[in-house]
Scaffold this motif. Structure first.
Motif, PDB file in Angstrom:
ATOM      1  N   UNK A  49      26.182 -16.766 -13.834  1.00  0.00           N
ATOM      2  CA  UNK A  49      27.219 -17.056 -14.502  1.00  0.00           C
ATOM      3  C   UNK A  49      27.647 -16.440 -15.360  1.00  0.00           C
ATOM      4  N   UNK A  50      28.928 -16.692 -15.901  1.00  0.00           N
ATOM      5  CA  UNK A  50      29.507 -15.851 -16.900  1.00  0.00           C
ATOM      6  C   UNK A  50      29.263 -14.573 -18.231  1.00  0.00           C
ATOM      7  N   UNK A  51      28.009 -15.421 -18.380  1.00  0.00           N
ATOM      8  CA  UNK A  51      27.822 -14.641 -20.061  1.00  0.00           C
ATOM      9  C   UNK A  51      26.785 -13.697 -19.523  1.00  0.00           C
ATOM     10  N   UNK A  52      26.591 -13.355 -18.543  1.00  0.00           N
ATOM     11  CA  UNK A  52      25.624 -12.758 -18.206  1.00  0.00           C
ATOM     12  C   UNK A  52      26.658 -11.446 -17.520  1.00  0.00           C
ATOM     13  N   UNK A  53      28.150 -11.315 -16.765  1.00  0.00           N
ATOM     14  CA  UNK A  53      28.326 -10.419 -16.053  1.00  0.00           C
ATOM     15  C   UNK A  53      28.148  -9.159 -16.880  1.00  0.00           C
ATOM     16  N   UNK A  54      28.975  -9.066 -17.746  1.00  0.00           N
ATOM     17  CA  UNK A  54      28.853  -7.864 -18.393  1.00  0.00           C
ATOM     18  C   UNK A  54      27.576  -6.904 -18.554  1.00  0.00           C
TER      19      UNK A  54
ATOM     20  N   UNK B 205      42.769  -9.193  -7.365  1.00  0.00           N
ATOM     21  CA  UNK B 205      42.325  -9.821  -8.516  1.00  0.00           C
ATOM     22  C   UNK B 205      42.777 -10.173  -9.743  1.00  0.00           C
ATOM     23  N   UNK B 206      43.234  -9.328 -10.324  1.00  0.00           N
ATOM     24  CA  UNK B 206      44.174  -9.642 -11.618  1.00  0.00           C
ATOM     25  C   UNK B 206      45.063 -11.132 -12.087  1.00  0.00           C
ATOM     26  N   UNK B 207      45.165 -10.426 -10.714  1.00  0.00           N
ATOM     27  CA  UNK B 207      46.090 -11.530 -10.543  1.00  0.00           C
ATOM     28  C   UNK B 207      45.719 -13.605 -10.556  1.00  0.00           C
ATOM     29  N   UNK B 208      44.687 -13.809 -10.162  1.00  0.00           N
ATOM     30  CA  UNK B 208      43.825 -14.740 -10.149  1.00  0.00           C
ATOM     31  C   UNK B 208      43.304 -15.359 -11.248  1.00  0.00           C
TER      32      UNK B 208
ATOM     33  N   UNK C 134      38.244 -15.444 -14.528  1.00  0.00           N
ATOM     34  CA  UNK C 134      37.978 -14.437 -15.906  1.00  0.00           C
ATOM     35  C   UNK C 134      38.204 -13.572 -15.795  1.00  0.00           C
ATOM     36  N   UNK C 135      38.885 -12.641 -16.503  1.00  0.00           N
ATOM     37  CA  UNK C 135      38.640 -11.067 -16.341  1.00  0.00           C
ATOM     38  C   UNK C 135      37.147 -10.233 -16.308  1.00  0.00           C
ATOM     39  N   UNK C 136      36.178 -11.164 -17.208  1.00  0.00           N
ATOM     40  CA  UNK C 136      35.363 -10.442 -16.615  1.00  0.00           C
ATOM     41  C   UNK C 136      34.397 -10.625 -15.132  1.00  0.00           C
TER      42      UNK C 136
ATOM     43  N   UNK D  11      36.998 -10.955 -12.545  1.00  0.00           N
ATOM     44  CA  UNK D  11      37.495  -9.750 -11.739  1.00  0.00           C
ATOM     45  C   UNK D  11      36.790  -8.764 -11.894  1.00  0.00           C
ATOM     46  N   UNK D  12      36.907  -7.936 -13.226  1.00  0.00           N
ATOM     47  CA  UNK D  12      35.626  -6.798 -12.857  1.00  0.00           C
ATOM     48  C   UNK D  12      34.401  -6.734 -12.295  1.00  0.00           C
ATOM     49  N   UNK D  13      34.325  -7.769 -12.154  1.00  0.00           N
ATOM     50  CA  UNK D  13      32.225  -8.047 -11.539  1.00  0.00           C
ATOM     51  C   UNK D  13      32.771  -7.952 -10.309  1.00  0.00           C
ATOM     52  N   UNK D  14      33.417  -8.600  -9.652  1.00  0.00           N
ATOM     53  CA  UNK D  14      33.897  -8.557  -7.893  1.00  0.00           C
ATOM     54  C   UNK D  14      34.290  -7.709  -7.561  1.00  0.00           C
TER      55      UNK D  14
END
Length: 330
Positions: A220-225, A289-292, A302-304, A306-309
């Motif tokens: 989930x998004x909240x855990x990516x960072x 990924x940035x374009x997505x 999300x940007x998060x 994209x960074x995770x992927x």
């Protein structure tokens, strides 16, 4: 569009302001639930709104798992990454259905038709391998293994010898699965397409379709960072990744790097194929990924994310590069 300059210009490309709305599209015959992932076929209009869509063509419209709303994005990322690294993946686009639900819209990659001088048919890996192992089961695929696949390839080879083009086709798919951390290439997520045109017959492996179970879609998004800051987690995620394909019937699954290492040691000519597939520029991946992240849809990439992927793809690529370097140094 910068991305278009980095990718093969001949591939269908969707811009962020070209989200496909399928509310008025005709429905196909296929509609079923697989767990929480409903899939259905739809037909594009005779006059498609966007250039990247084929007119009056069948597409597979696939929801995300209810627990993982971003899962549909993995299909789009996989398609675009395949375009960057040179693996054939069915075009997949961002779409919204009649209920305002985000879906991956994947171009159907074959046609079941017979017009006399032209015939095209698709057969799943399960049906192909079942001919060589009557105990092969569809639901669990515990006998879906490399020796069985090799037996199939030898049967269609020349005097029991596998045609290099055939093993290379599967190898490309296996490398791609390793890059996207796909664990779900079971024997109904690959198959063969057979064609007849006039007096000419041909056949080949299907494109690498159904890529949703990949790229950390279940986080989930909240855990990516927090996950990215934990290097131990990323190392474990990369090293623990495995293929659906097993080492032997009922045996252990191959880890992603294990299968690639094994195949290039048995078939040295695949070393050049691996070099080719790993030669892509990660800058292209970052731009893609940035374009997505620029698509304005209810479930955003999300940007998060994209960074995770990006981190997953980079780490998996480095792991495969290590396998290549180790083999070349021997």
């Amino acid at each position: 569009m910068i991305l278009g300059l980095l990718l093969n210009k001949n591939i269908p490309q969707q811009k962020p302001n070209e989200v496909v709305y399928t509310k008025d599209w005709d429905s196909g015959q296929l509609s079923y639930e697989e767990g929480a992932r409903e899939k259905s076929t739809v037909y594009s209009p005779e006059r498609s709104e966007y250039e990247f869509l084929k007119s009056d063509h069948m597409y597979l419209s696939k929801k995300s798992n209810k627990r993982y709303p971003v899962q549909f994005w993995m299909e789009i990322v996989a398609y675009r990454l395949g375009s960057i690294c040179g693996v054939t993946v069915p075009p997949a686009f961002v779409s919204i259905d009649k209920d305002d639900v985000c879906r991956a819209l994947s171009e159907w990659f074959y046609t079941e038709k017979n017009t006399g001088d032209h015939f095209e048919s698709y057969i799943t890996g399960y049906l192909l391998l079942k001919e060589f192992d009557e105990k092969l089961d569809k639901k669990y695929g515990t006998r879906h293994c490399l020796p069985l696949l090799i037996k199939y390839l030898e049967f269609w080879g020349d005097n029991g010898s596998i045609r290099p083009v055939m093993i290379e086709s599967f190898f490309r798919c296996f490398v791609f699965d390793a890059l996207i951390a796909n664990t779900d290439r079971h024997h109904e997520n690959w198959g063969m397409i057979f064609r007849k045109k006039g007096d000419q017959y041909s056949g080949g492996i299907s494109p690498a379709f159904d890529n949703g179970t990949s790229l950390g879609h279940n986080y989930v998004e909240e855990k990516l960072d927090a996950l990215l800051e934990n290097k131990d987690w990323l190392n474990k995620y990369v090293s623990d990744g495995y293929h659906h394909l097993r080492k032997e019937p009922e045996g252990d699954n191959y880890k992603h790097t294990e299968l690639i290492e094994h195949l290039i040691s048995v078939y040295p000519y695949l070393i050049e194929v691996l070099q080719e597939l790993l030669s892509f520029d990660m800058e292209c991946v970052g731009i893609m990924l940035k374009e997505l992240t620029e698509f304005e849809v209810p479930v955003k990439f999300t940007k998060e994310r994209a960074r995770f992927t990006y981190a997953i793809i980079e780490a998996k690529r480095e792991a495969l590069q290590k396998v290549l370097n180790d083999v070349c140094e021997e």
